[in-house]
Design an enzyme around this catalytic site. Structure first.
Site, PDB file in Angstrom:
ATOM      1  N   GLY A  10       0.735  -1.137  -0.075  1.00 51.58           N
ATOM      2  CA  GLY A  10       0.083  -0.097   0.000  1.00 51.58           C
ATOM      3  C   GLY A  10       0.942   1.257  -0.024  1.00 51.58           C
ATOM      4  N   MET A  11       0.112   2.359  -0.326  1.00 51.43           N
ATOM      5  CA  MET A  11       0.650   3.686  -0.558  1.00 51.43           C
ATOM      6  C   MET A  11       1.663   4.281   0.822  1.00 51.43           C
ATOM      7  SD  MET A  11      -1.251   7.341  -1.627  1.00 51.43           S
ATOM      8  CE  MET A  11      -2.304   7.040  -0.378  1.00 51.43           C
ATOM      9  N   ASP A  36      -1.542 -13.471   4.763  1.00 50.77           N
ATOM     10  CA  ASP A  36      -2.860 -13.642   4.904  1.00 50.77           C
ATOM     11  C   ASP A  36      -3.271 -13.126   6.188  1.00 50.77           C
ATOM     12  OD1 ASP A  36      -5.706 -13.807   4.929  1.00 50.77           O
ATOM     13  OD2 ASP A  36      -5.631 -15.886   4.288  1.00 50.77           O
ATOM     14  N   TYR A 123     -17.322   0.571   6.068  1.00 52.25           N
ATOM     15  CA  TYR A 123     -16.008   0.819   6.234  1.00 52.25           C
ATOM     16  C   TYR A 123     -15.601   1.322   7.718  1.00 52.25           C
ATOM     17  CZ  TYR A 123     -11.252   2.752   5.784  1.00 52.25           C
ATOM     18  OH  TYR A 123      -9.905   3.369   6.077  1.00 52.25           O
ATOM     19  N   TRP A 148      -7.609  11.398   4.865  1.00 54.06           N
ATOM     20  CA  TRP A 148      -7.194  12.014   3.704  1.00 54.06           C
ATOM     21  C   TRP A 148      -5.843  11.904   3.203  1.00 54.06           C
ATOM     22  CZ3 TRP A 148      -9.723  17.406   2.773  1.00 54.06           C
ATOM     23  CH2 TRP A 148     -11.266  17.338   2.996  1.00 54.06           C
TER      24      TRP A 148
END
Length: 284
Positions: A10-11, A36, A123, A148
């Site tokens: 991920g970022m 996992d 979420y 954000w």
């Protein structure tokens, strides 16, 4: 200190790995293919012989979670619980990355770290359950809420706005959602500083200081590009999505200051620093 970064594709994880390697830390990266998080045996084996586990793994498709809440729960709540339990058993400290979506978005002043949760989306519910599990299973936890996020290693709001600004004469952007644009590199640095400071177990907020709307953020992005695209404000009703977005996502930073850890700087100043790396190659 030996680190395990979970959700390494991920970022945020990309920047966290960069920060750790820049400090010559011993670090293992575990992406989805390597671990996992819903497999108890695999999780127990992964956390063995490490000192710090940072859980960046998450189901982050906010709209898809509305119709796939069970799948989102498996990653965001069950996965967090398994990592917390295994970390505690192995004597490792767990850093759980959480979100502003655990709040209802109806506040008018920054949410304190101990504000009651009130998620209004699937979420948010699953991430809130993940927080609960971490507190229950890992006494020596750090929960770091953010919001954000943008960064160089993945799709994000500034990249989308920069691309659209290159294609269009006018952009309409919502002005009734307020938050704190936060660079993943800054959040990664904050996570490392929290751990290195041996901060007490608890919940902290990892967002930039100050606040703006998506409209305000877009205006700064476009100004920096030097293009003539007009940016006009609009309301959330013009962009209805399956999952409701919090209208107010500003998080307070008192807990950081209380333990002597400096919060991330003002969002606009940090954007000026981040923009060249984040937007590199995004605009033709």
């Amino acid at each position: 200190m030996r680190w395990l970064v979970v959700g390494a594709g991920g970022m945020l994880a990309h920047d966290l790995l960069d920060v750790l390697r820049g400090r010559s830390a011993s670090v293992v990266a575990a992406g989805r293919a390597e671990l996992d998080v819903t497999d108890p045996d695999a999780v127990a084996a992964a956390v063995r012989d490490v000192d710090v586990v940072v859980n960046c793994a998450a189901w982050t498709a906010v709209d898809d979670a509305e119709t796939h809440e069970a799948e989102a729960f498996a990653v965001n709540a069950t996965g967090a619980a398994l990592l917390a339990r295994a970390s505690a058993a192995a004597g490792a400290r767990l850093v759980q990355v959480s979100t502003d979506y655990v709040f209802d978005g109806r506040a008018t002043s920054p949410y304190p770290e101990d504000a009651p949760l009130g998620p209004v989306s699937a979420y948010g519910r699953t991430k809130g359950a993940g927080e609960w599990a971490v507190r229950a299973e890992a006494p020596d936890h750090l929960i770091v809420r953010t919001a954000w996020l943008y960064g160089a290693h993945g799709g994000c709001f500034p990249k989308t706005m920069a691309r659209l600004a290159a294609e269009r004469d006018e952009l309409s952007v919502v002005d009734d959602q307020v938050g704190q644009p936060t660079w993943t590199h800054d959040l990664a640095d904050l996570v490392v500083r929290l751990v290195e400071a041996q901060a007490p177990a608890g919940t902290y907020h990892g967002t930039s200081s100050g606040q703006t709307s998506w409209f305000g953020f877009t205006r700064r992005i476009v100004e920096g590009l030097g293009v003539d695209t007009r940016v006009e404000p609009t309301t959330s009703e013009a962009f209805v999505r399956p999952a409701p977005r919090p209208a107010f996502s500003v998080l307070g930073h008192d807990a950081l200051r209380a333990v002597g850890v400096e919060p991330i700087g003002e969002w606009d100043a940090r954007w000026e620093v981040a923009a060249p790396a984040v937007l590199a190659g995004e605009v033709a």
